[in-house]
Enzyme design. Structure first.
Site, short mmCIF file in Angstrom:
data_model
loop_
_atom_site.label_atom_id
_atom_site.label_comp_id
_atom_site.label_asym_id
_atom_site.label_seq_id
_atom_site.Cartn_x
_atom_site.Cartn_y
_atom_site.Cartn_z
N TYR A 135 32.09 34.50 -68.28
CA TYR A 135 31.63 34.81 -70.28
C TYR A 135 32.78 35.04 -71.14
O TYR A 135 33.17 35.53 -71.89
CB TYR A 135 31.37 35.90 -70.94
CG TYR A 135 29.39 34.88 -70.29
CD1 TYR A 135 29.83 33.74 -69.78
CD2 TYR A 135 28.28 35.43 -70.67
CE1 TYR A 135 28.63 32.94 -69.56
CE2 TYR A 135 27.45 34.73 -70.07
CZ TYR A 135 27.22 33.23 -69.48
OH TYR A 135 25.58 32.22 -69.45
N ASP A 246 22.32 36.00 -66.60
CA ASP A 246 22.40 35.56 -68.27
C ASP A 246 20.68 35.01 -68.02
O ASP A 246 19.96 34.76 -68.53
CB ASP A 246 23.27 34.66 -68.55
CG ASP A 246 23.06 34.20 -70.00
OD1 ASP A 246 21.96 34.54 -70.86
OD2 ASP A 246 23.74 33.78 -70.76
N ASP A 250 16.31 35.96 -67.97
CA ASP A 250 15.40 35.41 -68.88
C ASP A 250 14.58 34.71 -68.00
O ASP A 250 13.60 34.29 -68.33
CB ASP A 250 16.43 33.64 -69.49
CG ASP A 250 16.78 34.34 -71.01
OD1 ASP A 250 16.82 35.42 -70.97
OD2 ASP A 250 17.03 33.85 -71.92
#
Ligand SMILES: NC(=O)c1ccc[n+]([C@@H]2O[C@H](COP(=O)([O-])OP(=O)(O)OC[C@H]3O[C@@H](n4cnc5c(N)ncnc54)[C@H](O)[C@@H]3O)[C@@H](O)[C@H]2O)c1
Length: 357
Positions: A135, A246, A250
């Site tokens: 990222y 990430d 979730d």
């Protein structure tokens, strides 16, 4: 104990008010100061993270954050969008360790899409590295390919990288968190394919030798994604990189089926932290008084535990939340037949009563 209170946009103001009410009910010497962040800060000051807000956040021991964002800001240039505020806070405060617990409360077992026996009593902690990986790795961009399968074609590329100190510090965070729980860490990687994650695995193993009392298991990310839905209770602390974290955090949070219940924390090396619910600003229900404040109230409990060294107060809040659930009180997002539907403020008031009672 100085707390910066940043409610933000949408339901942010409604849910943070309830968490503040709960913190005040503890009657501890907190110094709370509020500031604008996100879209409301852009409206007032022309920037989603004004200097004054950043200064307050830097000087505080902890930040209680609501949520930012609204569709009406979607046309702004990217650096001025509300969501940039959270990225700016992470970067400026060096918040590299993201904690996302996934806890399934007994009374809410029915809200999960998994079978009750798989998730009843679930209590896992995903620790995601938050400031490195693909990222943030440079170089990145678009160019004309000089090699690969289609030389001369337009291509895009990113860079996955982790340095030894970045892996070491998140490893220590994970092992230390595991020591306070059931002493088991699962490090998730893709060492079979990626050089970066072979290095991740090697460094995790080295750091693990300093924690002989904690069991370390390595798991490939594809397998971890499967195991999280097959046998989630087999995990305790899961530590992984930014991108895998990430996705897996979730997935894990959805095991519990209720986004309005999930707190999160992002910490730096001096345990200063930003505490926020895992959900967003929910513009669809903002101003209606129906948002579930429990994720934010539980984030406040994490704040007491990790940044303010008030374990007992943290447990008091968590026990109060359990109590209101046992009393059958539910905001609409977790409502089911036979329970009592309440609004945001009524839920906050009930937690305060449970805390005192
Ligand atoms: N950290 C953050 O501040 C953060 C995180 C995610 C999304 N966002 C922003 O939030 C805005 C809305 O995003 P979204 O709709 O994709 O996600 P969201 O999490 O805001 O909402 C998703 C769904 O969950 C519901 N929901 C969320 N929180 C709830 C709560 N506490 N109680 C009851 N229901 C709740 C909403 O009503 C909506 O139907 C966007 O602008 C997005 O960028 C901000």
């Amino acid at each position: 104990m100085k707390i910066a209170v940043l409610p933000g946009d949408g339901i942010g103001t409604e849910i943070v008010s309830e968490a503040v009410k709960v913190l005040e009910a503890l009657e501890l010497p907190f110094e709370m100061e509020s500031a604008l962040v996100g879209g409301v800060a852009y409206d007032a000051h022309g920037h989603p993270l004004p200097e004054s807000t950043l200064k307050l956040a830097k000087e505080a021991d902890a930040i209680l954050f609501g949520a930012v964002g609204d569709w009406k800001y979607d046309k702004l240039d990217r650096p001025l969008r509300p969501e940039q505020a959270i990225l700016g806070l992470r970067k400026n405060l060096g918040l590299f360790a993201n904690f996302r617990p996934a806890i399934c409360y007994e009374q809410l077992v029915g809200a999960s899409s998994l079978k009750p026996e798989l998730i009843a009593g679930l209590d896992i902690l995903i620790i995601r590295e938050l400031t490195g990986d693909i990222y943030f790795g440079q170089p990145r961009g678009r160019r004309v390919a000089t090699d690969g399968h289609f030389p001369g074609a337009e291509e895009a590329f990113d860079t996955m990288r982790y340095s030894r100190p970045e892996i070491e510090r998140i490893a220590h965070v994970a092992f230390q968190a595991a020591r306070k729980r059931s002493k088991k860490v699962t490090s998730v990687d893709k060492a079979n394919v990626l050089e970066t994650f072979q290095f991740w695995k090697d460094v995790m193993t080295e750091v693990g030798q300093q924690y002989p009392d904690v069991e370390l298991q390595h798991m490939y990310v594809d397998n971890a994604a499967m195991q999280l839905v097959k046998a989630p209770k087999a995990f305790d602390v899961v530590v992984t990189g930014n991108m895998f974290g990430d996705i897996l955090s979730d997935e894990a949070s959805m095991l519990t089926g209720s986004i309005g219940m999930l707190p999160s924390a992002s910490l730096n090396s001096s345990n200063q932290g930003l505490y926020e619910p895992s959900h967003g600003s929910a513009p669809d229900i903002a101003g209606k008084g129906v948002a579930n404040p429990l994720a934010t109230i539980l984030s406040a409990a994490m704040m007491l535990r990790f940044s303010l060294n008030q374990e007992e107060a943290a447990q008091r809040i968590e026990a109060a939340v359990q109590k209101v659930l046992a009393q059958g009180l539910r905001t609409p997002d977790i409502y089911s037949e036979g329970t009592t539907k309440v609004g945001t403020q009524q839920m906050g008031d009930a937690v305060v009563r449970a805390l005192r009672g």
